[in-house]
Structure formats: C-alpha cells, structure tokens
Scaffold this motif. Structure first.
Motif, mmCIF file in Angstrom:
data_model
loop_
_atom_site.group_PDB
_atom_site.id
_atom_site.type_symbol
_atom_site.label_atom_id
_atom_site.label_comp_id
_atom_site.label_asym_id
_atom_site.label_seq_id
_atom_site.Cartn_x
_atom_site.Cartn_y
_atom_site.Cartn_z
ATOM 1 N N ASP A 217 1.514 -11.855 4.560
ATOM 2 C CA ASP A 217 0.576 -12.437 5.520
ATOM 3 C C ASP A 217 0.440 -11.489 6.708
ATOM 4 O O ASP A 217 0.049 -10.357 6.525
ATOM 5 N N ASN A 218 0.819 -11.924 7.912
ATOM 6 C CA ASN A 218 0.731 -11.059 9.093
ATOM 7 C C ASN A 218 2.084 -10.477 9.486
ATOM 8 O O ASN A 218 2.250 -10.000 10.606
ATOM 9 N N TYR A 219 3.049 -10.532 8.573
ATOM 10 C CA TYR A 219 4.388 -10.020 8.844
ATOM 11 C C TYR A 219 4.573 -8.677 8.137
ATOM 12 O O TYR A 219 4.389 -8.580 6.923
ATOM 13 N N LEU A 220 4.928 -7.656 8.908
ATOM 14 C CA LEU A 220 5.192 -6.348 8.337
ATOM 15 C C LEU A 220 6.617 -6.383 7.773
ATOM 16 O O LEU A 220 7.591 -6.323 8.513
ATOM 17 N N ALA A 221 6.715 -6.531 6.464
ATOM 18 C CA ALA A 221 8.008 -6.689 5.803
ATOM 19 C C ALA A 221 8.705 -5.354 5.595
ATOM 20 O O ALA A 221 9.940 -5.293 5.599
ATOM 21 N N ALA A 222 7.943 -4.282 5.420
ATOM 22 C CA ALA A 222 8.550 -2.969 5.184
ATOM 23 C C ALA A 222 7.564 -1.860 5.501
ATOM 24 O O ALA A 222 6.376 -1.974 5.213
ATOM 25 N N LEU A 223 8.082 -0.809 6.091
ATOM 26 C CA LEU A 223 7.347 0.441 6.294
ATOM 27 C C LEU A 223 8.354 1.549 6.071
ATOM 28 O O LEU A 223 9.282 1.718 6.864
ATOM 29 N N PHE A 224 8.210 2.264 4.962
ATOM 30 C CA PHE A 224 9.146 3.324 4.616
ATOM 31 C C PHE A 224 8.392 4.614 4.330
ATOM 32 O O PHE A 224 7.392 4.610 3.606
ATOM 33 N N ILE A 225 8.891 5.691 4.908
ATOM 34 C CA ILE A 225 8.381 7.030 4.632
ATOM 35 C C ILE A 225 9.561 7.850 4.129
ATOM 36 O O ILE A 225 10.620 7.873 4.756
ATOM 37 N N ASP A 226 9.378 8.521 2.989
ATOM 38 C CA ASP A 226 10.408 9.395 2.434
ATOM 39 C C ASP A 226 10.839 10.392 3.508
ATOM 40 O O ASP A 226 9.993 10.944 4.224
ATOM 41 N N TYR B 188 0.851 -1.182 0.000
ATOM 42 C CA TYR B 188 0.000 0.000 0.000
ATOM 43 C C TYR B 188 0.886 1.232 0.000
ATOM 44 O O TYR B 188 1.883 1.287 0.720
ATOM 45 N N VAL B 189 0.498 2.212 -0.811
ATOM 46 C CA VAL B 189 1.285 3.433 -0.982
ATOM 47 C C VAL B 189 0.474 4.609 -0.454
ATOM 48 O O VAL B 189 -0.749 4.661 -0.634
ATOM 49 N N ILE B 190 1.170 5.547 0.186
ATOM 50 C CA ILE B 190 0.525 6.794 0.594
ATOM 51 C C ILE B 190 1.132 7.898 -0.263
ATOM 52 O O ILE B 190 2.355 7.972 -0.424
ATOM 53 N N SER B 191 0.260 8.716 -0.855
ATOM 54 C CA SER B 191 0.746 9.766 -1.751
ATOM 55 C C SER B 191 -0.092 11.030 -1.590
ATOM 56 O O SER B 191 -1.194 11.008 -1.038
ATOM 57 N N LYS B 192 0.470 12.102 -2.106
ATOM 58 C CA LYS B 192 -0.222 13.389 -2.098
ATOM 59 C C LYS B 192 0.166 14.113 -3.375
ATOM 60 O O LYS B 192 1.371 14.237 -3.672
ATOM 61 N N ASN B 193 -0.827 14.574 -4.118
ATOM 62 C CA ASN B 193 -0.578 15.263 -5.389
ATOM 63 C C ASN B 193 0.339 14.451 -6.292
ATOM 64 O O ASN B 193 1.296 14.974 -6.863
ATOM 65 N N ALA B 194 0.077 13.157 -6.390
ATOM 66 C CA ALA B 194 0.822 12.216 -7.245
ATOM 67 C C ALA B 194 2.267 12.000 -6.801
ATOM 68 O O ALA B 194 3.040 11.352 -7.497
ATOM 69 N N GLU B 195 2.642 12.491 -5.632
ATOM 70 C CA GLU B 195 3.990 12.253 -5.105
ATOM 71 C C GLU B 195 3.915 11.174 -4.027
ATOM 72 O O GLU B 195 3.150 11.303 -3.065
ATOM 73 N N ILE B 196 4.679 10.115 -4.206
ATOM 74 C CA ILE B 196 4.687 9.025 -3.230
ATOM 75 C C ILE B 196 5.421 9.482 -1.972
ATOM 76 O O ILE B 196 6.562 9.944 -2.039
ATOM 77 N N MET B 197 4.734 9.352 -0.828
ATOM 78 C CA MET B 197 5.319 9.741 0.451
ATOM 79 C C MET B 197 5.879 8.535 1.199
ATOM 80 O O MET B 197 6.786 8.679 2.010
ATOM 81 N N GLY B 198 5.327 7.352 0.926
ATOM 82 C CA GLY B 198 5.801 6.158 1.604
ATOM 83 C C GLY B 198 4.975 4.952 1.225
ATOM 84 O O GLY B 198 4.041 5.039 0.432
ATOM 85 N N PHE B 199 5.357 3.811 1.815
ATOM 86 C CA PHE B 199 4.608 2.580 1.543
ATOM 87 C C PHE B 199 4.773 1.601 2.692
ATOM 88 O O PHE B 199 5.677 1.720 3.517
#
Length: 105
Positions: A28-37, A12-23
């Motif tokens: 499954d139930n394992y959080l493999a990555a959480l990155f915020i620019d 899942y990606v979070i963006s604003k005005n077509a700019e990706i802020m993070g994902f």
C-alpha cells in the motif's frame, strides 16, 4: 522476508545489462524494502527507485532503525520527516517512523 512480504508487495527492480542492481517493495503506502546491491550503492539508484514510487503515491511511510544513520539521512535528504520514535518489538532496537507526503498538489 522473501516468503512473507514479497508475495504481498508491489515490487520494482532496477537493472542494467540484465544484472539486478536493487529493488523497492511497497505494501500500500508503506515502503517495506529498498535495497541496492553494495557494488551499486552511491550511484543514485536508491533515489531513482524512490522517485519512481513518489510519482505513484501521495504519501509514503517507512520504519528505519535509528542507529542506521546512513539510511535515516538518505530518507531525510529525500523529503521524509521523522514522525515518531518507536521500539521494534522483535529486536528491541529504537526505530523511526518516517513519512513523505506530496504537497505539490
């Protein structure tokens, strides 16, 4: 990571005005990555992504390097608990296995 984990992850990606802020990436139930620019850190986007996933899971596990105090504290503030301390085989760094569980139901 891109070739190995992203194709097998729920992303899942979070963006604003077509700019990706993070994902956030879940396997499954394992959080493999959480990155915020870096330019968007500290604005609540990590918490927003985490809350989005929490609504879709009853339990989430993740591993984080012990020395990454900022990340460890972020997860502790967001309801995760440290389950055990491990040693990452690839880096020989100490890491925490952390877990969040929905106890509201």
């Amino acid at each position: 990571m891109k070739e190995k984990y992203l194709p097998m992850s729920e992303n899942y990606v979070i963006s604003k005005n077509a700019e990706i802020m993070g994902f956030i990436s879940m396997v499954d139930n394992y959080l493999a990555a959480l990155f915020i620019d870096a330019k968007f850190q500290g604005e609540g986007h990590g918490k927003e992504l985490l809350n989005f996933i929490k609504k879709r899971r009853k339990k989430i596990q993740l591993k984080v390097f012990k020395k990454n105090y900022k990340a460890v504290n972020f997860y502790l503030r967001n309801g995760f608990v440290i389950k055990e301390e491990l040693l990452d085989e690839e880096t020989s760094e100490k890491e925490f296995l952390m877990e969040w569980e929905d106890n509201s139901k």
